[in-house]
Scaffold this motif. Structure first.
Motif, short mmCIF file in Angstrom:
data_model
loop_
_atom_site.label_atom_id
_atom_site.label_comp_id
_atom_site.label_asym_id
_atom_site.label_seq_id
_atom_site.Cartn_x
_atom_site.Cartn_y
_atom_site.Cartn_z
N PHE A 25 47.30 35.12 37.63
CA PHE A 25 46.65 35.78 36.50
C PHE A 25 45.22 36.07 36.91
CE2 PHE A 25 50.28 33.83 34.60
CZ PHE A 25 50.58 34.59 33.45
N PRO A 26 44.87 37.33 37.17
CA PRO A 26 43.55 37.63 37.73
C PRO A 26 42.39 37.48 36.74
CG PRO A 26 44.76 39.64 37.32
CD PRO A 26 45.71 38.52 37.07
N GLU A 27 42.69 37.50 35.44
CA GLU A 27 41.64 37.36 34.42
C GLU A 27 42.15 36.37 33.37
OE1 GLU A 27 40.62 41.25 33.03
OE2 GLU A 27 40.16 41.99 35.05
N ALA A 28 41.96 35.09 33.66
CA ALA A 28 42.55 34.04 32.84
C ALA A 28 41.55 33.41 31.86
CB ALA A 28 43.15 32.95 33.73
N LYS A 29 40.34 33.93 31.79
CA LYS A 29 39.35 33.37 30.86
C LYS A 29 39.90 33.41 29.44
CE LYS A 29 34.48 33.70 29.55
NZ LYS A 29 33.21 34.47 29.73
N GLY A 30 39.78 32.30 28.73
CA GLY A 30 40.29 32.21 27.36
C GLY A 30 41.59 31.47 27.24
N ALA A 75 45.78 23.72 46.67
CA ALA A 75 47.07 24.14 47.21
C ALA A 75 46.83 25.36 48.08
CB ALA A 75 48.07 24.44 46.10
N GLY A 76 47.53 25.41 49.21
CA GLY A 76 47.27 26.46 50.19
C GLY A 76 47.89 27.79 49.86
N HIS A 77 49.17 27.79 49.43
CA HIS A 77 49.83 29.08 49.21
C HIS A 77 49.19 29.83 48.05
CE1 HIS A 77 53.01 29.27 45.94
NE2 HIS A 77 53.18 30.48 46.40
N PRO A 78 48.74 29.17 46.94
CA PRO A 78 48.01 29.92 45.91
C PRO A 78 46.64 30.41 46.37
CG PRO A 78 48.93 27.90 45.02
CD PRO A 78 49.06 27.81 46.51
N THR A 79 45.98 29.64 47.25
CA THR A 79 44.67 30.06 47.74
C THR A 79 44.79 31.29 48.63
OG1 THR A 79 43.92 27.76 47.67
CG2 THR A 79 42.61 29.30 48.96
N VAL A 80 45.67 31.22 49.62
CA VAL A 80 45.89 32.38 50.50
C VAL A 80 46.41 33.56 49.70
CG1 VAL A 80 47.36 33.23 52.37
CG2 VAL A 80 46.20 31.03 52.60
N GLY A 81 47.38 33.31 48.82
CA GLY A 81 47.96 34.39 48.03
C GLY A 81 46.96 35.05 47.11
N THR A 82 46.14 34.25 46.43
CA THR A 82 45.14 34.82 45.52
C THR A 82 44.14 35.67 46.28
OG1 THR A 82 45.34 33.02 43.91
CG2 THR A 82 43.26 34.23 43.94
N ALA A 83 43.66 35.17 47.41
CA ALA A 83 42.71 35.96 48.21
C ALA A 83 43.31 37.30 48.60
CB ALA A 83 42.30 35.17 49.44
N GLY A 90 41.99 45.68 45.30
CA GLY A 90 40.66 46.26 45.25
C GLY A 90 39.62 45.45 44.51
N ARG A 91 39.97 44.24 44.09
CA ARG A 91 39.01 43.43 43.30
C ARG A 91 37.90 42.85 44.16
NH1 ARG A 91 43.88 43.15 40.54
NH2 ARG A 91 43.73 43.07 38.25
N LEU A 92 38.04 42.91 45.47
CA LEU A 92 36.98 42.45 46.37
C LEU A 92 36.24 43.60 47.03
CD1 LEU A 92 38.87 39.51 48.15
CD2 LEU A 92 37.38 39.41 46.14
N GLY A 93 36.52 44.83 46.58
CA GLY A 93 35.91 45.99 47.20
C GLY A 93 36.61 46.35 48.50
N ALA A 94 36.06 47.31 49.19
CA ALA A 94 36.67 47.76 50.45
C ALA A 94 36.52 46.69 51.52
CB ALA A 94 36.02 49.05 50.91
N ILE A 95 37.60 46.46 52.25
CA ILE A 95 37.57 45.51 53.38
C ILE A 95 37.95 46.28 54.63
CG2 ILE A 95 38.56 43.41 54.38
CD1 ILE A 95 39.03 42.39 51.58
N ASP A 96 36.98 46.48 55.49
CA ASP A 96 37.23 47.22 56.72
C ASP A 96 37.86 46.31 57.76
OD1 ASP A 96 37.29 49.06 58.75
OD2 ASP A 96 35.17 48.84 59.25
N ARG A 97 37.12 45.29 58.18
CA ARG A 97 37.65 44.38 59.20
C ARG A 97 37.71 42.94 58.70
NH1 ARG A 97 37.61 46.13 64.45
NH2 ARG A 97 38.80 44.23 64.79
N ARG A 98 36.65 42.47 57.98
CA ARG A 98 36.58 41.06 57.62
C ARG A 98 35.75 40.87 56.36
NH1 ARG A 98 35.44 35.72 61.28
NH2 ARG A 98 34.49 34.43 59.67
#
Length: 303
Positions: A25-30, A75-83, A90-98
């Motif tokens: 859930f990308p916007e879970a506030k509330g 937990a690793g799979h939620p951390t990697v998956g969420t990132a 596009g929630r982190l903006g453009a990612i060219d290389r890193r």
């Protein structure tokens, strides 16, 4: 009524219907914690993650992670998956290389590096918020083997099991490669001997060469989390990094391994792990992989 959108992805795979499914859930506030737990039970996946504003504005987000039964500090799979979901949508903006981000979790801030390869595929690698460490408690390996339907002959000779902690603890049992697929959790024996102990989360591992091997097959059983068998387990992989570093004593620098998990339950997964070794001591454990976006939807919930 309030609408809360979600996305799902298959994590630690580059193929749809592989890896470990994740709801995010990308916007879970509330959302109240009780509602989060109910939503995790509704999805009935290994984990469901809820993204909240960070406590530290220098960080990207705060995560709350729930299995169908409990909330986890890390937990690793939620951390990697969420990132990767945040990056892919596009929630982190453009990612060219890193791109380097920090996700706040119950166990502490979790640094994550997101990289794009030459083919355009994104991979995320987390650094465990807790350096893996061996717990002092022991367990009866033969009893452990029996609880997964194996006998003592299935155990890897000369490689004793141990419990390693990364904010969550996992009991690691080395087994012979030809016996790994035969493991089946006996819930009655687990309840009788392990349910209320530090060894309640089972991690079985097989290497062809325990001295120098860099590839392993693993399985994870966690009924205490409401997960009978997990297709890909990032936190356990971090704990296993500590186990491997303690057993293999790699040279100073970065030691790397590749783990295969989930094939026995039809969800083949690949997890990359690495250990930073300085002065013969493990200083950091990292877990990485890819993911595939699978679906989007929403829940209408009472305000």
């Amino acid at each position: 009524m309030s609408e809360y959108g979600y996305l799902t992805a298959d994590v630690f795979t580059d193929q749809p219907f592989g890896g470990n499914p994740l709801a995010m859930f990308p916007e879970a506030k509330g959302l109240a914690a009780e509602t989060m737990q109910r939503l995790a039970a509704e999805f009935n996946l290994s984990e469901t993650v809820f993204v909240l504003p960070p406590g530290d504005p220098a960080h990207t987000a705060r995560l709350r992670i729930f299995t169908p039964a409990v909330e986890l500090p890390f937990a690793g799979h939620p951390t990697v998956g969420t990132a990767l979901i945040l990056a892919e949508t596009g929630r982190l903006g453009a990612i060219d290389r890193r791109r380097d981000i920090v996700l706040e979790e119950g166990a502490g801030p979790v640094p994550v590096t997101i990289e794009r390869d030459a083919a355009g595929r994104l991979k995320a690698t987390l650094t465990s918020p807790v350096v893996p460490s061996r717990r002092p408690e022991s367990f009866d390996a033969a009893q452990f083997a029996a609880a997964v339907g194996l006998d003592e002959a299935a155990l890897e000779p000369g490689v004793p099991g141990a419990i390693f902690n990364v904010g969550v603890s996992f009991a690691i049992l080395p087994v012979r490669p030809e016996r790994l697929a035969a493991a089946r959790l006996d819930l009655g024996l687990w309840r009788r001997h392990f349910a209320d102990t530090p060894a309640q989360h089972f991690y079985l591992a097989a290497l062809d060469d325990w001295a120098l091997g860099r590839t392993a097959r693993v399985r994870m059983f966690a009924p205490a989390m409401g997960v009978m068998e997990d297709p890909a387990t990032g936190a356990a992989a971090a704990a296993f990094t500590g186990f491997l570093a303690a057993h293999q004593h790699p040279a100073d620098g970065v030691a790397r391994w590749i783990l295969s998990q989930g094939a026995e339950i039809g969800r083949p997964s690949e997890i990359e792990i690495s250990a930073d070794i300085v002065g013969g001591t493990l200083k950091a454990a990292r877990v990485g992989g890819t993911a595939v976006l699978m679906s989007r939807g929403s829940f209408d919930l009472p305000s």
